[in-house]
Design a protein around this motif. Structure first.
Motif, PDB file in Angstrom:
ATOM      1  N   THR A 131      32.898  64.780  19.084  1.00 35.53           N
ATOM      2  CA  THR A 131      33.347  64.061  20.280  1.00 35.53           C
ATOM      3  C   THR A 131      34.378  62.988  19.980  1.00 35.53           C
ATOM      4  OG1 THR A 131      31.425  62.585  20.032  1.00 35.53           O
ATOM      5  CG2 THR A 131      31.197  64.465  21.532  1.00 35.53           C
ATOM      6  N   GLN A 132      34.543  62.590  18.723  1.00 32.17           N
ATOM      7  CA  GLN A 132      35.523  61.562  18.386  1.00 32.17           C
ATOM      8  C   GLN A 132      36.125  61.900  17.025  1.00 32.17           C
ATOM      9  OE1 GLN A 132      36.297  59.013  20.466  1.00 32.17           O
ATOM     10  NE2 GLN A 132      37.928  58.314  19.107  1.00 32.17           N
ATOM     11  N   ILE A 133      37.452  61.815  16.925  1.00 34.39           N
ATOM     12  CA  ILE A 133      38.155  62.185  15.704  1.00 34.39           C
ATOM     13  C   ILE A 133      38.776  60.944  15.093  1.00 34.39           C
ATOM     14  CG2 ILE A 133      39.985  63.618  14.713  1.00 34.39           C
ATOM     15  CD1 ILE A 133      37.667  65.200  15.700  1.00 34.39           C
ATOM     16  N   TYR A 134      38.628  60.803  13.769  1.00 37.01           N
ATOM     17  CA  TYR A 134      39.289  59.780  12.976  1.00 37.01           C
ATOM     18  C   TYR A 134      40.109  60.469  11.893  1.00 37.01           C
ATOM     19  CZ  TYR A 134      35.686  56.988  15.258  1.00 37.01           C
ATOM     20  OH  TYR A 134      34.860  56.403  16.187  1.00 37.01           O
ATOM     21  N   PRO A 135      40.978  59.758  11.214  1.00 34.71           N
ATOM     22  CA  PRO A 135      41.799  60.436  10.194  1.00 34.71           C
ATOM     23  C   PRO A 135      40.989  61.124   9.104  1.00 34.71           C
ATOM     24  CG  PRO A 135      42.734  58.300  10.731  1.00 34.71           C
ATOM     25  CD  PRO A 135      41.419  58.368  11.442  1.00 34.71           C
ATOM     26  N   LEU A 136      39.925  60.475   8.611  1.00 32.36           N
ATOM     27  CA  LEU A 136      39.164  61.036   7.495  1.00 32.36           C
ATOM     28  C   LEU A 136      37.708  61.322   7.842  1.00 32.36           C
ATOM     29  CD1 LEU A 136      40.506  58.780   4.594  1.00 32.36           C
ATOM     30  CD2 LEU A 136      41.250  61.084   5.219  1.00 32.36           C
ATOM     31  N   SER A 137      37.326  61.123   9.090  1.00 30.61           N
ATOM     32  CA  SER A 137      35.936  61.370   9.490  1.00 30.61           C
ATOM     33  C   SER A 137      35.909  61.734  10.967  1.00 30.61           C
ATOM     34  CB  SER A 137      35.055  60.151   9.219  1.00 30.61           C
ATOM     35  OG  SER A 137      35.505  59.026   9.954  1.00 30.61           O
ATOM     36  N   SER A 138      34.741  62.173  11.424  1.00 28.54           N
ATOM     37  CA  SER A 138      34.563  62.560  12.823  1.00 28.54           C
ATOM     38  C   SER A 138      33.183  62.135  13.286  1.00 28.54           C
ATOM     39  CB  SER A 138      34.722  64.077  12.998  1.00 28.54           C
ATOM     40  OG  SER A 138      35.988  64.502  12.550  1.00 28.54           O
ATOM     41  N   GLU A 139      33.088  61.869  14.580  1.00 28.29           N
ATOM     42  CA  GLU A 139      31.821  61.509  15.189  1.00 28.29           C
ATOM     43  C   GLU A 139      31.249  62.738  15.890  1.00 28.29           C
ATOM     44  OE1 GLU A 139      30.718  57.609  17.495  1.00 28.29           O
ATOM     45  OE2 GLU A 139      31.452  59.100  18.920  1.00 28.29           O
ATOM     46  N   VAL A 140      29.999  63.044  15.566  1.00 28.93           N
ATOM     47  CA  VAL A 140      29.326  64.215  16.116  1.00 28.93           C
ATOM     48  C   VAL A 140      28.202  63.738  17.019  1.00 28.93           C
ATOM     49  CG1 VAL A 140      27.997  66.298  15.589  1.00 28.93           C
ATOM     50  CG2 VAL A 140      29.909  65.619  14.123  1.00 28.93           C
ATOM     51  N   THR A 141      28.205  64.183  18.255  1.00 32.74           N
ATOM     52  CA  THR A 141      27.128  63.882  19.196  1.00 32.74           C
ATOM     53  C   THR A 141      26.082  64.986  19.099  1.00 32.74           C
ATOM     54  OG1 THR A 141      28.664  62.759  20.681  1.00 32.74           O
ATOM     55  CG2 THR A 141      26.548  63.438  21.587  1.00 32.74           C
ATOM     56  N   LEU A 142      24.851  64.622  18.839  1.00 31.84           N
ATOM     57  CA  LEU A 142      23.783  65.593  18.647  1.00 31.84           C
ATOM     58  C   LEU A 142      23.338  66.172  19.983  1.00 31.84           C
ATOM     59  CD1 LEU A 142      21.656  63.670  15.976  1.00 31.84           C
ATOM     60  CD2 LEU A 142      23.503  65.313  15.595  1.00 31.84           C
ATOM     61  N   VAL A 143      22.692  67.319  19.918  1.00 32.62           N
ATOM     62  CA  VAL A 143      22.236  67.978  21.150  1.00 32.62           C
ATOM     63  C   VAL A 143      21.128  67.190  21.828  1.00 32.62           C
ATOM     64  CG1 VAL A 143      22.891  70.291  20.401  1.00 32.62           C
ATOM     65  CG2 VAL A 143      20.647  69.396  19.790  1.00 32.62           C
ATOM     66  N   THR A 144      20.524  66.257  21.114  1.00 39.42           N
ATOM     67  CA  THR A 144      19.481  65.430  21.717  1.00 39.42           C
ATOM     68  C   THR A 144      20.040  64.183  22.394  1.00 39.42           C
ATOM     69  OG1 THR A 144      19.153  64.393  19.547  1.00 39.42           O
ATOM     70  CG2 THR A 144      17.699  66.222  20.123  1.00 39.42           C
ATOM     71  N   ASP A 145      21.348  64.000  22.397  1.00 36.50           N
ATOM     72  CA  ASP A 145      21.947  62.843  23.062  1.00 36.50           C
ATOM     73  C   ASP A 145      22.019  63.094  24.565  1.00 36.50           C
ATOM     74  OD1 ASP A 145      23.650  60.234  22.372  1.00 36.50           O
ATOM     75  OD2 ASP A 145      24.631  61.286  24.034  1.00 36.50           O
ATOM     76  N   LYS A 146      21.807  62.038  25.348  1.00 36.16           N
ATOM     77  CA  LYS A 146      21.740  62.162  26.806  1.00 36.16           C
ATOM     78  C   LYS A 146      23.089  62.524  27.418  1.00 36.16           C
ATOM     79  CE  LYS A 146      22.295  57.140  27.257  1.00 36.16           C
ATOM     80  NZ  LYS A 146      23.712  57.215  27.720  1.00 36.16           N
ATOM     81  N   ASP A 147      24.188  62.307  26.695  1.00 43.80           N
ATOM     82  CA  ASP A 147      25.511  62.575  27.247  1.00 43.80           C
ATOM     83  C   ASP A 147      26.039  63.955  26.877  1.00 43.80           C
ATOM     84  OD1 ASP A 147      25.616  60.042  28.368  1.00 43.80           O
ATOM     85  OD2 ASP A 147      26.447  59.148  26.552  1.00 43.80           O
ATOM     86  N   LEU A 148      25.272  64.768  26.195  1.00 46.16           N
ATOM     87  CA  LEU A 148      25.747  66.081  25.777  1.00 46.16           C
ATOM     88  C   LEU A 148      25.014  67.168  26.549  1.00 46.16           C
ATOM     89  CD1 LEU A 148      27.673  67.483  23.767  1.00 46.16           C
ATOM     90  CD2 LEU A 148      25.708  67.789  22.259  1.00 46.16           C
ATOM     91  N   ALA A 149      25.780  68.114  27.069  1.00 49.00           N
ATOM     92  CA  ALA A 149      25.233  69.259  27.801  1.00 49.00           C
ATOM     93  C   ALA A 149      25.703  70.538  27.124  1.00 49.00           C
ATOM     94  CB  ALA A 149      25.672  69.240  29.260  1.00 49.00           C
ATOM     95  N   VAL A 150      24.793  71.492  26.977  1.00 49.07           N
ATOM     96  CA  VAL A 150      25.092  72.756  26.296  1.00 49.07           C
ATOM     97  C   VAL A 150      24.703  73.901  27.215  1.00 49.07           C
ATOM     98  CG1 VAL A 150      24.657  74.167  24.259  1.00 49.07           C
ATOM     99  CG2 VAL A 150      24.635  71.673  24.065  1.00 49.07           C
ATOM    100  N   PRO A 151      25.630  74.804  27.539  1.00 48.38           N
ATOM    101  CA  PRO A 151      25.260  75.998  28.320  1.00 48.38           C
ATOM    102  C   PRO A 151      24.385  76.927  27.473  1.00 48.38           C
ATOM    103  CG  PRO A 151      27.621  75.591  28.421  1.00 48.38           C
ATOM    104  CD  PRO A 151      27.087  74.703  27.346  1.00 48.38           C
ATOM    105  N   VAL A 152      23.202  77.237  27.959  1.00 43.21           N
ATOM    106  CA  VAL A 152      22.244  78.021  27.197  1.00 43.21           C
ATOM    107  C   VAL A 152      21.803  79.217  28.021  1.00 43.21           C
ATOM    108  CG1 VAL A 152      21.421  76.059  25.856  1.00 43.21           C
ATOM    109  CG2 VAL A 152      20.299  76.633  28.022  1.00 43.21           C
ATOM    110  N   GLN A 153      21.033  80.050  27.360  1.00 38.43           N
ATOM    111  CA  GLN A 153      20.493  81.254  27.980  1.00 38.43           C
ATOM    112  C   GLN A 153      19.119  81.510  27.402  1.00 38.43           C
ATOM    113  OE1 GLN A 153      23.013  84.653  27.391  1.00 38.43           O
ATOM    114  NE2 GLN A 153      22.083  85.817  29.058  1.00 38.43           N
TER     115      GLN A 153
END
Length: 309
Positions: free
Chosen positions: A171-193
């Motif tokens: 969800t966020q990009i830096y020059p040498l690192s990145s921020e990953v939002t986990l599936v358990t975070d309240k702001d992340l939605a995943v289409p599932v089946q």
């Protein structure tokens, strides 16, 4: 008239006997004779044995201080050596214990990497192997930082998985690192089946319980405890068929319009450090289409073509 006391001399203090030379000669001759007789006839063997038996307690008493000194010296030396060796063994045991713990950690990471790499051939998109550096600074969000950034070709929106399933999304990009939002975070939605029934839904994170919720599903929905949630692939971010979670609780209330469905993530959200970053489907270059054979002009003249005069 002279007194008789004047002619008497005082008695000698030491009584003079044979001269020392004479005594030395006598005892030397006796010794030689005894040695010759003993060597020839062995007459003095029993005498020597008897004398040794009689003098044995005296020898033991004479050697007792020496033996005691040697015993004490050996005890002190042995005690010092044992203390030194015990200290060295303790230090070595601590070092070996630390090495063993590192070995077990490396062994677990190696097995984890092997499992992830074995899943790579099934992925149609190229993946990058990253490592989680630390967790997010916000205690109320479920985010981690990986050691891959814009300079490594990482873009926002990439899916993050491990060998078990979906971990989250970049969800966020830096020059040498990145921020990953986990599936358990309240702001992340995943289409599932639902893997069993094929029912599609949207899974939202639940930061309070580190779980996944399936809201807005009717009470009579076809779902059971133990059903697996997999990505549907309709959003173009997550490849279809990746494991997301497992249903653990269903609360159906007749007066509520929707059922409350709680799930737990299948992936190692907080257990592993190595993850795979998969680019979104829309960022993957399409496969080249096979070349179509070019249409050759027909040599036959059309039927309605004008005739030459």
């Amino acid at each position: 008239m002279p007194s008789t006391m004047d002619h008497q001399h005082p008695p000698a203090f030491f009584v003079r006997g044979p001269s020392p030379l004479a005594r030395l000669t006598f005892f030397a001759a006796v010794s030689i004779v005894l040695m010759a007789v003993d060597a020839r006839l062995h007459y003095l063997t029993e005498i020597r044995q008897g004398v040794s038996v009689v003098l044995h307690p005296l020898e033991v008493a004479v050697r007792a201080p020496v033996n005691a000194f040697l015993y004490v010296n050996e005890y002190i030396t042995t005690q010092t050596n044992l203390v030194h060796e015990n200290r060295q063994l303790r230090q070595r045991a601590l070092l070996d214990s630390a090495d063993l713990q590192r070995f077990r950690t490396l062994q677990a990471e190696n097995a984890h990497l092997r499992n992830m790499l074995s899943a790579l051939p099934a992925m149609p998109q190229p993946a990058r192997l990253g490592e989680i550096v630390h967790s997010g600074r916000d205690p109320f969000s479920q985010k981690v930082i990986v050691n891959l950034g814009a300079r490594h070709g990482i873009t926002s929106g990439q899916a993050v998985i491990d060998e078990l399933g979906v971990v989250g999304q970049v969800t966020q990009i830096y020059p040498l690192s990145s921020e990953v939002t986990l599936v358990t975070d309240k702001d992340l939605a995943v289409p599932v089946q639902i893997e069993r029934s094929g029912l599609r839904a949207i899974a939202f994170g639940n930061s309070r319980n580190s779980a996944i919720d399936l809201p807005y599903l009717p009470v009579n929905v076809d779902i059971q405890v133990g059903d697996r949630l997999v990505t549907s692939g309709i959003d173009g971010v997550y490849p279809a068929g990746l494991a997301v979670g497992k249903v653990v609780q269903i609360d159906r209330k007749t007066y509520a319009p929707f059922a409350r469905i709680a799930c737990v993530p299948i992936a190692g959200i907080k257990t592993h450090r190595q993850v795979l970053l998969i680019p979104a489907a829309e960022n993957v270059p399409p496969l080249p289409e096979p070349e179509k054979p070019s249409a050759k002009p027909s040599k036959k003249s059309p039927r309605n073509a004008p005739r030459k005069p």
